[in-house]
Design a protein around this motif. Structure first.
Motif, PDB file in Angstrom:
ATOM      1  N   UNK A 150      51.905 -29.352  48.467  1.00 51.75           N
ATOM      2  CA  UNK A 150      51.407 -28.055  47.938  1.00 51.75           C
ATOM      3  C   UNK A 150      50.546 -27.202  48.853  1.00 51.75           C
ATOM      4  N   UNK A 151      50.696 -26.283  49.275  1.00 53.72           N
ATOM      5  CA  UNK A 151      49.946 -25.288  50.000  1.00 53.72           C
ATOM      6  C   UNK A 151      50.283 -25.730  51.662  1.00 53.72           C
ATOM      7  N   UNK A 152      51.059 -26.394  52.045  1.00 58.30           N
ATOM      8  CA  UNK A 152      51.465 -26.927  53.303  1.00 58.30           C
ATOM      9  C   UNK A 152      51.806 -25.489  54.135  1.00 58.30           C
TER      10      UNK A 152
ATOM     11  N   UNK B 278      63.782 -31.066  55.473  1.00 53.94           N
ATOM     12  CA  UNK B 278      63.859 -29.811  54.930  1.00 53.94           C
ATOM     13  C   UNK B 278      65.236 -29.678  54.428  1.00 53.94           C
ATOM     14  N   UNK B 279      66.309 -29.770  55.156  1.00 51.13           N
ATOM     15  CA  UNK B 279      67.466 -29.651  54.922  1.00 51.13           C
ATOM     16  C   UNK B 279      67.931 -30.544  53.625  1.00 51.13           C
TER      17      UNK B 279
ATOM     18  N   UNK C  19      56.477 -27.996  60.565  1.00 48.35           N
ATOM     19  CA  UNK C  19      56.559 -27.642  61.728  1.00 48.35           C
ATOM     20  C   UNK C  19      57.017 -26.212  62.147  1.00 48.35           C
ATOM     21  N   UNK C  20      56.326 -25.669  63.130  1.00 46.08           N
ATOM     22  CA  UNK C  20      56.607 -24.325  63.585  1.00 46.08           C
ATOM     23  C   UNK C  20      56.789 -24.259  64.956  1.00 46.08           C
ATOM     24  N   UNK C  21      57.704 -23.121  65.438  1.00 42.57           N
ATOM     25  CA  UNK C  21      57.943 -22.861  66.805  1.00 42.57           C
ATOM     26  C   UNK C  21      58.252 -21.518  67.262  1.00 42.57           C
ATOM     27  N   UNK C  22      57.574 -21.192  68.265  1.00 38.91           N
ATOM     28  CA  UNK C  22      57.999 -19.716  68.635  1.00 38.91           C
ATOM     29  C   UNK C  22      57.781 -19.432  70.177  1.00 38.91           C
ATOM     30  N   UNK C  23      57.817 -18.156  70.505  1.00 34.06           N
ATOM     31  CA  UNK C  23      57.656 -17.789  72.008  1.00 34.06           C
ATOM     32  C   UNK C  23      56.881 -16.241  72.064  1.00 34.06           C
ATOM     33  N   UNK C  24      56.525 -16.225  73.305  1.00 33.85           N
ATOM     34  CA  UNK C  24      55.754 -14.945  73.618  1.00 33.85           C
ATOM     35  C   UNK C  24      57.058 -13.919  73.575  1.00 33.85           C
ATOM     36  N   UNK C  25      56.407 -12.801  72.901  1.00 30.46           N
ATOM     37  CA  UNK C  25      57.111 -11.400  73.245  1.00 30.46           C
ATOM     38  C   UNK C  25      56.764 -10.715  74.253  1.00 30.46           C
TER      39      UNK C  25
ATOM     40  N   UNK D  92      58.795 -26.555  56.294  1.00 35.52           N
ATOM     41  CA  UNK D  92      57.512 -27.524  55.519  1.00 35.52           C
ATOM     42  C   UNK D  92      58.212 -28.134  54.245  1.00 35.52           C
ATOM     43  N   UNK D  93      57.639 -29.026  53.810  1.00 40.84           N
ATOM     44  CA  UNK D  93      58.293 -30.016  52.609  1.00 40.84           C
ATOM     45  C   UNK D  93      57.274 -29.391  51.490  1.00 40.84           C
TER      46      UNK D  93
END
Length: 298
Positions: free
Chosen positions: A242-244, A176-177, A219-225, A237-238
């Protein structure tokens, strides 16, 4: 003067008790997010009178802004913030206040602060069932994006992030970068994602990867609040697929059905990001305010 220090890994569990809120849906109660972004925003903490005070520092070690303290009796801590600012030769500036925090500060210090809405810092909160089901006319475009993606890439697959595939998630960030011509050496989010992935189990984070054939493309990444809310900390996402973004959002939301809310954070004043976040029809926009002391004679 308050003894501020950069938050360390060992502080996460120690400070968590000040942030625990079983009904919390805002980033104001997410200590892990503060830790991961500590270097980008020079986030430091100080303890005073059994209260935890968070502050954002400038490169010259001056304070950009203080946050409202967390603790049982915060009035003495706010008074200490005012004193600390004056000792630094600055004007007290309390930032990132939610509506509830603004009311609390005004109740403790009636008519002593001016408040200014900070639109770039408002948080976008969604019902998880909306992001999972994408029902109704308001999500028609999202369903179309996903359908188009699935037709173009019928062999795609979604996997939750584990220690065995976390390098694929990191590769998405690197790709992505490159796609966006970002200087990877000076891109702090790269370091935040790297640390999050390296400690994914210890930090109790959850994430997902979308593959087309064997290539990781999102990719996606997170945590519980809190037990009712989950924070999406990172999403990449790249764009050639399209639609990713609609796909990674929907697939990961399906793994978060135990949470009532999903917080997709702020738009940082970026118009395109604002448009994207609004397109998912947030159920709550958590307003943020900055407060300046009236009649500050310092």
């Amino acid at each position: 003067m308050l003894n501020f220090k950069l938050i360390e890994k060992s502080d996460i569990n120690k400070f968590q008790k000040y942030y625990d809120n079983p009904e919390g849906i805002s980033l104001t109660t997410n200590i892990l997010s503060a830790y991961l972004w500590r270097n980008e925003y020079n986030i430091k903490f100080a303890l005073y009178n059994n209260c935890l005070i968070k502050a954002y520092f400038n490169d010259d070690d001056s304070v950009w802004g203080y946050c409202l303290p967390h603790g049982e009796d915060i009035k003495p801590a706010v008074e200490e913030i005012i004193k600390d600012a004056h000792e630094r030769g600055q004007k007290p500036f309390i930032v990132m206040l939610t509506d509830a925090q603004r009311v609390k500060l005004e109740t403790l210090f009636p008519s002593e602060f001016n408040y200014e809405f900070s639109p770039e810092n408002q948080e976008y909160v969604y019902l998880s069932e909306d992001l999972i089901n994408l029902s109704g006319r308001k999500f028609h475009a999202k369903r179309n994006h996903i359908s188009k993606f699935k037709n173009c890439y019928p062999d795609y697959r979604f996997e939750e992030i584990t220690n065995s595939n976390k390098e694929d998630a990191y590769k998405v960030m690197l790709d992505w970068c490159a796609e966006n011509e970002i200087d990877i050496e000076h891109y702090e989010e790269k370091n935040a994602i790297r640390e999050a992935l390296d400690n994914i189990e210890e930090f109790k984070m959850h994430g997902g990867i979308v593959y087309v054939k064997d290539k990781a493309v999102a990719m996606t990444l997170g945590c519980e609040i809190s037990p009712i809310a989950f924070d999406i900390c990172f999403e990449k996402a790249l764009r050639e697929y399209d639609g990713i973004y609609a796909v990674i959002n929907n697939e990961f939301a399906k793994t978060l059905s135990s949470y009532k809310y999903i917080n997709r954070e702020e738009d940082m004043g970026i118009e395109g990001l604002k448009k994207s976040k609004l397109s998912y029809n947030p159920i709550i926009l958590i307003a943020r305010y900055n407060a300046t002391l009236k009649n500050d004679g310092n």
